[in-house]
Motif scaffolding. Structure first.
Motif, mmCIF file in Angstrom:
data_model
loop_
_atom_site.group_PDB
_atom_site.id
_atom_site.type_symbol
_atom_site.label_atom_id
_atom_site.label_comp_id
_atom_site.label_asym_id
_atom_site.label_seq_id
_atom_site.Cartn_x
_atom_site.Cartn_y
_atom_site.Cartn_z
ATOM 1 N N SER A 25 -2.389 -9.032 -3.141
ATOM 2 C CA SER A 25 -1.792 -8.370 -4.299
ATOM 3 C C SER A 25 -0.567 -7.565 -3.885
ATOM 4 C CB SER A 25 -2.815 -7.451 -4.981
ATOM 5 O OG SER A 25 -3.158 -6.375 -4.128
ATOM 6 N N TYR A 85 -1.352 -10.738 -8.298
ATOM 7 C CA TYR A 85 -2.707 -10.692 -7.760
ATOM 8 C C TYR A 85 -3.195 -12.128 -7.628
ATOM 9 C CZ TYR A 85 -7.719 -9.852 -7.299
ATOM 10 O OH TYR A 85 -9.010 -9.845 -6.846
ATOM 11 N N ASN A 220 -0.828 -4.903 -1.182
ATOM 12 C CA ASN A 220 -2.198 -4.375 -1.244
ATOM 13 C C ASN A 220 -2.217 -2.874 -1.546
ATOM 14 O OD1 ASN A 220 -3.650 -6.733 -0.776
ATOM 15 N ND2 ASN A 220 -3.354 -6.583 1.426
ATOM 16 N N ASP A 223 -4.251 1.335 -5.598
ATOM 17 C CA ASP A 223 -4.660 1.087 -6.981
ATOM 18 C C ASP A 223 -4.664 -0.415 -7.231
ATOM 19 O OD1 ASP A 223 -4.803 3.800 -7.469
ATOM 20 O OD2 ASP A 223 -2.715 3.920 -8.154
ATOM 21 N N GLN A 224 -5.783 -0.929 -7.686
ATOM 22 C CA GLN A 224 -5.927 -2.375 -7.880
ATOM 23 C C GLN A 224 -4.895 -2.920 -8.869
ATOM 24 O OE1 GLN A 224 -9.781 -3.619 -9.183
ATOM 25 N NE2 GLN A 224 -9.302 -5.788 -9.152
ATOM 26 N N LYS A 226 -3.800 -5.354 -11.608
ATOM 27 C CA LYS A 226 -4.448 -6.162 -12.635
ATOM 28 C C LYS A 226 -3.387 -6.937 -13.415
ATOM 29 C CE LYS A 226 -8.373 -3.014 -13.250
ATOM 30 N NZ LYS A 226 -9.143 -2.165 -14.207
#
Length: 251
Positions: A25, A85, A220, A223-224, A226
């Motif tokens: 990501s 992602y 990476n 915070d993911q 999305k």
């Protein structure tokens, strides 16, 4: 074949190290602008052109050209964000809902995507643009994947080794060129505004006078990331959307 084979070999080497670190990501911030030298070149070219065409040009043509000149000269610097992602990516302009400059038109903002959202999926080969502004309602436009000619020309951008690729497009007898600089060291085939399909992340892009430059690279992030595929709008092809636009202008 040898040239392309060499680039692919480099990509395979880089892919192992990149994905070995689970770097699936990222977020890339691009600065988008017309460089000063491009503005100067455009101004000089138009000045000479006006002298040659002044006798033959109509008042309407002169007025239209003056409007374009003003847009070109006053266009601002914009920023866009590409998030990805795994096999999906999403690109939008920062503050894409803000209007402005000349009569509500900003050449850089228009060319860089305006208020549209650009979604790409490298697995399904989908390249979707959501436009909810141009025709007063939302459309999901399926843009064709670009065809690239890979070159062996290289340069270093932000510490990454980048290769050049060129896409040629012909419309109504005129050819236009898009020049991309991508890095196999980040082997995701995404880029700004739906420009993708290369064996590496696009860090710089040149389309006409517009330049996209990656100014921040986050791989990476904590915070993911999305990715939400846009679903609101009527699904159409690029050709169908052009027909709608032509009808809209006439009527």
């Amino acid at each position: 074949m040898k040239k392309i084979g060499g680039i692919v070999f480099v990509c395979l080497l880089c892919t192992g190290s990149f994905f070995g670190q689970s770097a699936y990501s990222g977020k890339i911030t691009y600065e988008i602008k017309i460089p000063v030298q491009e503005k100067e070149s455009y101004r000089d070219f138009q000045s000479k052109k006006r002298k040659n065409d002044s006798k033959n040009s109509t008042k309407l043509e002169k007025s239209a050209q003056q409007f374009i000149d003003k847009m070109h000269a006053s266009s601002t610097i914009e920023k866009g964000v590409l998030s990805f992602y795994q096999q999906e990516s999403l690109y939008t302009l920062i503050n894409n809902m803000e209007n402005d400059v000349v009569g509500g038109l900003n050449l850089v903002k228009i060319e860089a995507g305006g208020s549209s959202v650009f979604y790409s999926n490298s697995f399904t080969k989908k390249n979707i643009e959501q436009d909810c502004e141009l025709l007063g309602e939302c459309f999901l436009i399926e843009n064709p994947m670009l065809k690239w000619e890979l070159k062996q020309t290289t340069k270093i951008i932000g510490g990454y080794l980048c290769y050049q690729a060129i896409s040629t497009k012909e419309y109504k007898g005129r050819k236009s060129y898009t020049i991309a600089w991508y890095t196999p060291q980040i082997p995701v085939n995404f880029g700004p505004k739906g420009y993708n399909g290369l064996p590496g992340l696009i860090l710089e892009l040149e389309r006409g006078a517009i330049r996209y430059n990656a100014i921040k690279i986050e791989l990476n992030p904590k915070d993911q990331v999305k990715i939400k595929r846009p679903t609101k709008g009527k699904a159409v092809t690029k050709k169908e959307f052009r027909k709608f636009f032509t009808m809209f202008k006439k009527g």
